[in-house]
Design a protein around this motif. Structure first.
Motif, PDB file in Angstrom:
ATOM      1  N   PHE A  81       0.970  -1.470  -0.089  1.00 15.83           N
ATOM      2  CA  PHE A  81      -0.298   0.201   0.134  1.00 15.83           C
ATOM      3  C   PHE A  81       0.739   1.213   0.105  1.00 15.83           C
ATOM      4  N   GLY A  82       2.045   1.430  -0.288  1.00 14.59           N
ATOM      5  CA  GLY A  82       2.997   2.361  -0.416  1.00 14.59           C
ATOM      6  C   GLY A  82       3.595   3.032   0.772  1.00 14.59           C
TER       7      GLY A  82
ATOM      8  N   ASP B 165      -4.785  10.103   7.609  1.00 15.04           N
ATOM      9  CA  ASP B 165      -4.460   8.529   7.073  1.00 15.04           C
ATOM     10  C   ASP B 165      -3.471   8.650   6.709  1.00 15.04           C
ATOM     11  N   ALA B 166      -2.427   9.816   5.702  1.00 15.05           N
ATOM     12  CA  ALA B 166      -1.105   9.715   5.545  1.00 15.05           C
ATOM     13  C   ALA B 166      -0.707  10.543   4.425  1.00 15.05           C
ATOM     14  N   PRO B 167       0.755  11.023   5.031  1.00 15.55           N
ATOM     15  CA  PRO B 167       1.384  12.074   3.999  1.00 15.55           C
ATOM     16  C   PRO B 167       1.050  12.519   2.542  1.00 15.55           C
ATOM     17  N   LEU B 168       0.929  13.217   2.132  1.00 13.74           N
ATOM     18  CA  LEU B 168       0.973  13.347   0.421  1.00 13.74           C
ATOM     19  C   LEU B 168       1.843  12.630  -0.237  1.00 13.74           C
ATOM     20  N   PHE B 169       2.959  12.100  -0.504  1.00 12.89           N
ATOM     21  CA  PHE B 169       3.693  11.622  -0.890  1.00 12.89           C
ATOM     22  C   PHE B 169       4.049   9.868  -0.453  1.00 12.89           C
ATOM     23  N   ARG B 170       3.254   9.410   0.401  1.00 15.47           N
ATOM     24  CA  ARG B 170       3.112   8.003   0.952  1.00 15.47           C
ATOM     25  C   ARG B 170       2.272   7.768  -0.009  1.00 15.47           C
ATOM     26  N   GLY B 171       1.838   6.364   0.790  1.00 17.39           N
ATOM     27  CA  GLY B 171       0.359   5.497  -0.108  1.00 17.39           C
ATOM     28  C   GLY B 171       0.828   5.242  -1.133  1.00 17.39           C
ATOM     29  N   TRP B 172       1.517   5.356  -2.390  1.00 18.18           N
ATOM     30  CA  TRP B 172       1.580   4.832  -3.662  1.00 18.18           C
ATOM     31  C   TRP B 172       1.958   3.805  -4.227  1.00 18.18           C
TER      32      TRP B 172
END
Length: 327
Positions: A77-78, A320-327
């Motif tokens: 899930f990045g 949920d998460a910082p913008l540049f995480r979860g990718w």
């Protein structure tokens, strides 16, 4: 003596397949024995682990999302590689048991569960309190929205609007809002919130305007997601101006959620307006904290001319998460 201590620990942890026992076996070295995110001294982590007693974080996502992260690991899930995949180590029942135990560590009632956080529609105000940044576009008008959750049930919101239509000033105005979740039920898969929006005389807005509203969402029998809103409008110097009724229905299919909304405005004076809004919400990031929507506004009744207009938004759920995480 040692046998007695071992017996007490076994009773506290429960059977080998209980959530508590599995948590002690799988999760304790990173999340700490009490789940407060204090890893063992020998554990080296890239990022600090989550404090599972922090209710806002443990309730905001669905149980299925937690199960998938535990089963597939953070990398799927990045997220951090520190979170391993337990899909081969345990059965689906064991993974769900440890997830339910981890979520129970919040220990505080009254937090709306993430299962009631339905995909955002274009017109209807979500009943679920959120931490989001949203940029929306409707033909030549733009809106920039910031939503921040306060505690279990409150949400504050601030928005600014622009209109790139060739007029001397592109600044259209600002609005502040407060929302409160008055009722929710995971068993009934439904929730209801009330709120108030206030718009001062700034930009192209020439008088104070207040709009109390009631918003609801429901997912009966886990079929269609229904979301609706009832809004009243009061204007400085003009008093009560009328009511608006908004209703939408959709269904999540993988990363997408086709939706159809209808908006009916009934003013105290003047012509009634009915518009429909076909749209598709879609998840952009693997984690799902960045999403977008694309559709159209199709006026059905109201003043001429009635032309279709494109609508779209992109959102970031920063809770949920910082913008540049979860990718």
């Amino acid at each position: 003596m040692l046998a007695g201590v071992a017996l007490v620990l076994a009773v506290l942890q429960g059977p080998p397949d209980s959530g508590a026992a599995l948590f002690a076996s799988w999760c304790k070295s990173c999340h700490g024995a009490d789940g407060r995110g204090t890893p063992a001294a020998t554990t080296r982590l890239e990022l600090p682990p989550a404090d599972l007693h922090e209710c806002k974080g443990s309730t905001a996502e669905t149980e299925d999302r937690w199960v998938n992260i535990v089963a597939q690991g953070g990398a799927a899930f990045g997220l951090s590689l520190d979170m391993p995949a337990f899909g081969e180590a345990g059965t689906p029942a064991q993974i769900r048991a440890v997830v339910r135990y981890a979520r129970s560590l919040c220990g505080e009632l009254g937090w709306p569960p993430g299962e009631l956080n339905f995909p955002r529609a274009f017109l209807v105000e979500k009943a679920y309190p959120e931490d989001e940044v949203v940029i929306a576009d409707q033909a030549r008008g733009q809106e920039y929205i910031y939503e921040h959750r306060l505690g279990k049930r409150f949400q504050v919101e601030a928005s600014a609007r622009t209109a790139l239509d060739g007029q001397p000033s592109a600044f259209d105005g600002v609005t502040a809002a407060l929302k409160y979740n008055v009722w929710h039920s995971l068993e009934r898969r439904a929730l209801v919130s009330v709120g108030l929006e206030a718009t001062p005389p700034l930009g192209r807005q020439d008088a104070w305007e207040a709009e109390p509203f009631l918003a609801f969402g429901a997912n009966p029998a886990r079929a269609l997601v229904l979301q609706g809103e009832i809004v009243g409008t009061w204007e400085e110097g003009g008093g009560f101006k009328g009511m608006s009724y908004r209703l939408g229905a959709g269904r999540e299919v993988g990363r997408f959620a086709p939706m159809l909304e209808a908006g009916w405005t009934v003013p105290t004076a003047g012509e009634r307006v009915l518009s429909v809004y076909p749209q598709v919400w879609f998840r952009l990031s693997r984690l799902g904290h960045v999403a977008g929507s694309l559709g159209a506004e199709l006026p059905a009744t109201g003043p001429e001319p009635r032309h279709p207009r494109l609508i779209a938004f992109v959102l970031w759920d920063f809770g949920d998460a910082p913008l540049f995480r979860g990718w």
